[in-house]
Design an enzyme around this catalytic site. Structure first.
Site, PDB file in Angstrom:
ATOM      1  N   LYS A 171       0.834  -1.201   0.000  1.00 15.24           N
ATOM      2  CA  LYS A 171       0.000   0.000   0.000  1.00 15.24           C
ATOM      3  C   LYS A 171       0.870   1.253   0.000  1.00 15.24           C
ATOM      4  CE  LYS A 171      -3.918  -2.184   2.293  1.00 15.24           C
ATOM      5  NZ  LYS A 171      -4.811  -2.170   3.458  1.00 15.24           N
ATOM      6  N   ARG A 250      -3.099 -14.763   5.958  1.00 15.17           N
ATOM      7  CA  ARG A 250      -2.137 -13.698   6.303  1.00 15.17           C
ATOM      8  C   ARG A 250      -2.095 -13.519   7.822  1.00 15.17           C
ATOM      9  NH1 ARG A 250       0.238  -8.561   4.733  1.00 15.17           N
ATOM     10  NH2 ARG A 250      -0.770  -6.813   5.796  1.00 15.17           N
TER      11      ARG A 250
END
Length: 301
Positions: A171, A250
């Site tokens: 990101k 994750r």
């Protein structure tokens, strides 16, 4: 209302967050109210600011009597929408960066145990292209803690085979390096060889793509929707009943690191979190698991 945009958002939150159908519907419902509110203020998803969000929340709570717990859902919906806009490069800024959320207690993410992940991996063979792709996919999400968008965009030029690490742009174009294991390299090698073999024999087209996970017939990268549904089907095949997504794997990656002595700063860097507060949630995951083990095994519990 841009229906295509809404469909893209639904696919994003389904793949990234692994929400149940009911929660997904709630997010979409809250987002529609927000977008309609923006239209009344002569703005839209491309130009709204944090002021627009705060006025909307004030209107919902003070004007319509919305509960604090519902306001949290509203904020989460708008935040996830903003993440979707940034992930798809529709907007580059983040007007919600300093928006605070009412504290209603810590939401501990769902995780799979190491044993459950191993059960999934051992259930997959290494003979067909599909088996190798699925095994490789799970190894790179669980073994490297990649976001679903990152694993979909993983390309061979991001992998340093000699020194065994990935170079990932997450990101905000923030770059991080993540070690990869011998097992990840081994299975990726088998998967790549199988693709080459099938191309040479003419069984699949000779498409040119550096991306690791693509549709072999078209060479196109998998969609978030496909990834979400595919992981669901893999989980179902091995008899795990939890609501699991790529993001769950994750979480499992981060929790395993913490359980095996990794410090939070290292976990933050590997996950690509911009804030330590986001990473600290895993200490609560570990504590929650510890309490469950204590209650189950201690003779006086």
């Amino acid at each position: 209302m841009d229906e295509q945009l809404l469909k893209g958002y639904q696919a994003y939150i389904r793949g990234e967050l692994g929400l149940s159908g009911a929660t997904l519907d709630t997010y979409v419902y809250q987002l529609k109210k927000f977008l309609n509110f923006l239209a009344e203020r002569n703005t839209d998803y491309m130009t709204f600011s944090v002021d627009d969000v705060e006025v909307f929340l004030a209107y919902m709570t003070d004007g319509l009597g919305q509960k604090a717990s519902t306001s949290v859902i509203t904020i989460n919906a708008v935040r996830s929408f903003m993440k979707f806009l940034r992930a798809d490069a529709i907007r580059k800024d983040n007007p919600l960066e300093n928006l605070s959320t009412p504290k209603l207690g810590i939401r501990i993410p769902k995780v799979l145990s190491h044993q459950e992940v191993m059960k999934m991996l051992h259930a997959l063979g290494e003979n067909t292209l599909e088996e190798l792709r699925d095994k490789c996919l799970l190894l790179f999400i669980y073994g490297s803690g990649l976001r679903s968008s990152e694993v979909m965009n993983l390309s061979y030029d991001m992998i340093n085979f000699e020194e065994q690490f990935l170079k990932i742009k997450g990101k905000g174009n923030k770059e991080r390096q993540i070690p990869v294991s011998d097992e990840q390299i081994r299975v990726l090698g088998l998967y790549s060889s199988k693709i080459k073999e099938l191309k040479q024999s003419g069984k699949i087209p000779k498409t040119e793509s550096l991306h690791v996970f693509v549709n072999p017939k078209t060479g196109k990268v998998f969609t978030r929707q496909y990834l979400f549904l595919h992981i669901k089907s893999l989980i179902k095949k091995v008899g795990i009943t939890k609501n699991v997504s790529a993001h769950t794997l994750r979480h499992a990656f981060a929790t395993e690191l913490l359980n095996n002595g990794a410090d939070l700063k290292s976990i933050q860097e590997l996950l690509g979190h911009s804030s330590m507060a986001t990473t600290e949630i895993y200490t609560h995951v570990a504590k929650s698991r510890m309490h469950k083990i204590y209650e189950k095994t201690h003779p006086r519990s």
